[in-house]
Write an enzyme that holds these catalytic residues in place. Sequence first.
Site, PDB file in Angstrom:
ATOM      1  CD  GLU A   1      -4.228   8.591   5.906  1.00 54.61           C
ATOM      2  OE1 GLU A   1      -4.738   9.832   5.953  1.00 54.61           O
ATOM      3  OE2 GLU A   1      -3.846   7.998   5.622  1.00 54.61           O
ATOM      4  CG  HIS A   2       0.803   7.804   5.612  1.00 54.91           C
ATOM      5  ND1 HIS A   2       1.457   8.354   4.448  1.00 54.91           N
ATOM      6  CD2 HIS A   2       0.129   8.846   5.684  1.00 54.91           C
ATOM      7  CE1 HIS A   2       1.975   9.105   3.931  1.00 54.91           C
ATOM      8  NE2 HIS A   2       0.015   9.744   4.568  1.00 54.91           N
TER       9      HIS A   2
ATOM     10  CD  GLU B   1       0.344  12.691   2.177  1.00 56.12           C
ATOM     11  OE1 GLU B   1       1.483  12.069   3.066  1.00 56.12           O
ATOM     12  OE2 GLU B   1      -0.863  12.998   1.677  1.00 56.12           O
TER      13      GLU B   1
ATOM     14  CG  HIS C   1      -1.818  12.682   7.321  1.00 58.14           C
ATOM     15  ND1 HIS C   1      -0.021  12.709   7.229  1.00 58.14           N
ATOM     16  CD2 HIS C   1      -2.377  12.133   6.028  1.00 58.14           C
ATOM     17  CE1 HIS C   1      -0.231  12.339   5.535  1.00 58.14           C
ATOM     18  NE2 HIS C   1      -1.223  12.236   5.381  1.00 58.14           N
TER      19      HIS C   1
END
Lengths: 422, 429
Positions: free
Chosen positions: B68-69, B140, B65
């Site tokens: 991905e950012h 997040e 993740h």
Amino acid sequence: MIQTINLTPGVVLRHYPDHRFKTAILSVQLLRPMCREEAALNALLSSVLLRGCKNYPDMRAITARQDELYGVSVSPLLRRVGNIQTVGLFCGFLEDRFALPGEQIMAPAFELLRQLLLEPKTVEGCFDPEFVESEKRNLIADIESELNDKRSYAATQMLRHLCDGDSFAVPIRGTVEDVRAITPRSLYEHYQKILRTSPAEIFYVGSASAEETARCLMPLANALAAEPMALPEQTTLNLTAPEREFSETMDINQGKLSMGFVTPVDYWHPDYIAMQVFNAVYGAGMTSKLFMNVREKLSLCYYAGSGYYGSKGIVTVSSGIDECNYETAKAEILRQLQLTADGQITDAELSAAKSAIISGLRSVPDSPRALEGFYGTLYLCGRTDDLRERIEAVERVTAEDVARCAGTLKLHTVFFLKGEAK
Amino acid sequence: MKKTYYPRLDETLCSTVLPNGLTVLVLPKPGFTRKIAYFVTNYGSVHTAFTMDGKHYTTPAGVAHYLEHKMFDLPGRDVTEEFAALGASPNAFTSYGMTAYYFSCTDNFTPALRLLLEFVSTPYFTEESVEKERGIIAQEILMYADSADSVVVEEMNRGLYAHHPVRVPIAGTVESIQDITPQTLYDCHRAFYHPANMVLCVVGDVDPGEVAAIAEELLPRERHSVAVPDYGPAEPENAVTAVSRQEMDVAMTTFQLAFKCPAPPTGPEFARQELVAALAAEMLFGQSSQLYQWLYEDGFIDSSFGGGEEFGAGTAILTCGGDSRDPEEVRNCILNEAKYLAENGLDQAAFDRVKRSFLGIRFKNLTSFDGTCFRLVAYHMEGCDFFDFPKLFESVTIDEVRQYIADNVRPETCSLAIVDPRGKLKVDN
């Protein structure tokens, strides 16, 4: 293109022919004034209607019929369009050409919809008290669970203060007390009244011809809007609440900031389209000023974005932040607004904002749902500009227009939902 | 490119595998304005341990993740702004089993596709940019921790699995992401982002040959060896924790319930078993089931209740959840009903109706570009063809579905996660 057919004096069919989709959709909306007296009744009604009708007396029988029709979906519809509330049903079904040879879907789906709307299961001349009681419980749970989504809870608290005295402050599903007060009889009386007096909007997208669609809908249309009432006019926000900055505490990790601005630029204002572009430049999407600065540059939050409610001339900003960043984040949000009003808008920002809006508008005809969403509310606001005109209007917006729109915003209400000190 | 026409769907799928191993799928949609492209790697949050070039790697939870950012960074450029200038909106998501990058547009499809391929295949991470992202991702993670819906799903996974990495949230934890460095991201990119481990899928009115040609031009030519993921020791058949319970600031008790099923096979059997599981879930507790009707009428569930099968990342479950005044009673009813159905069989007429409904809904779902594109990719990664579903429906039998319920819906395979409300909120002023 869209054809408008008056099925009866109070019932309008908007027919959008399209052969490209596998799914066709139909929405039936009864139009009501958005008011406290009716909101809970309207919200409860569709779910009670979906519990059973004469031929399909319980949910299992209804679902079985939906399954036979290749999984036709029927869902309650409840919308706020400015001062109007719409209540009704939304139906999505497979196009007839994908059914087994000799089978139909559309005509029997419309018939099912008609029965659900017009032939509810009754007990002693009222709705089935068990249906009403259990749907009241569900609706109350739904209203109470607003608390679970902290982001929308914060926005709602802010808007309820800002819009106090206007129809926009009326909760769309009413309040828990309103729901509790409903009886099978009061709901049934309301139901009969709204069948009789509500103007109706029916929207269809699919491959059937307008004549065929109208023919299949006549049995429904004939039973609606015998005495159509006059609907409230659409008006901009009736601002009476005092300016306010307030907060609540909950046991949460991330604080939720919600800010409300008022602007004279509403849905009917010549700058309406420019205000949409402003909203995109300022706070909608990943290239907006709020996203790029409050989140990306300063890492102050996970999200920061703005929204524009054209029907009332309201712009909202919401952001998820640590409590210690409250003042910094708020100051930065206001600073970005001032920069926009000062005309500090790059060509890249402007063209990205316009492209995003135009791309969204150009995509509308590619989805039955998007078409329904766009046109289903457009007419209720008394606008008639079609997609092409709107795209052209967006193309004409300049940086000066956007700055002028930004300059009209006045901060009115700030709400902060903060975590408990641990 | 290979063209396959599916007469019952009235769709033509073009596909090819490039010399570097990349699979390219294109579904032409003449007459539509919108176009979407998904560029997906078979690499998700569960792939934290793996072997590459003979070396074993253990990476921190949440790295897929985080990567991905950070993929959106290119040296001296802003990918998001470049997409925006083309009128295209890019986005990405990480799931347990995959990371997907995608955009939709109405104009400028070719330059947007080039940009997508370029940024996803160009790793560029600096100490400073990786550090800056940590705060954003921590926010997040905290946001999910405040959401009861996420919390019950995480607790459910922890209750089901003894070792499998789905026990850990996709984004990792605030602690685990502290250990992520630029080097971690470079390693993982090298291990999993080469074309042989990826799929490019486009839906819209485009030229399929051009899509393949652009991919061939922009992506590395040579074929690499693929990293081998390590999911840890074999999972026990049964769940680990029967019930977990905690309190949060919510209005009503909410729950997620799951039954652990055997790891799904790969290849065409995957789609078949998934369909059997989907039908099992619907017959057992779906809207058309007798049980749903009873639970709803007695007020144990409401319209927030939903569920089905979830297959992926080497796991399979039947799951349902929503708000309820008594989740344990819901679980008991489901277990009793499963036992009853396993012993007495399913109603044939109801089964036929549910099959027809599911088939119709799958057809209807083809109206959505995004849903179709995503499913084409996800099924491809499991080694099956999504568009074969009409044939599958003909072959699945009622007894297979009954057997699936009998085998998998048992007290021992069950895990229930509950979040209860607590003290009232206080208003400051």
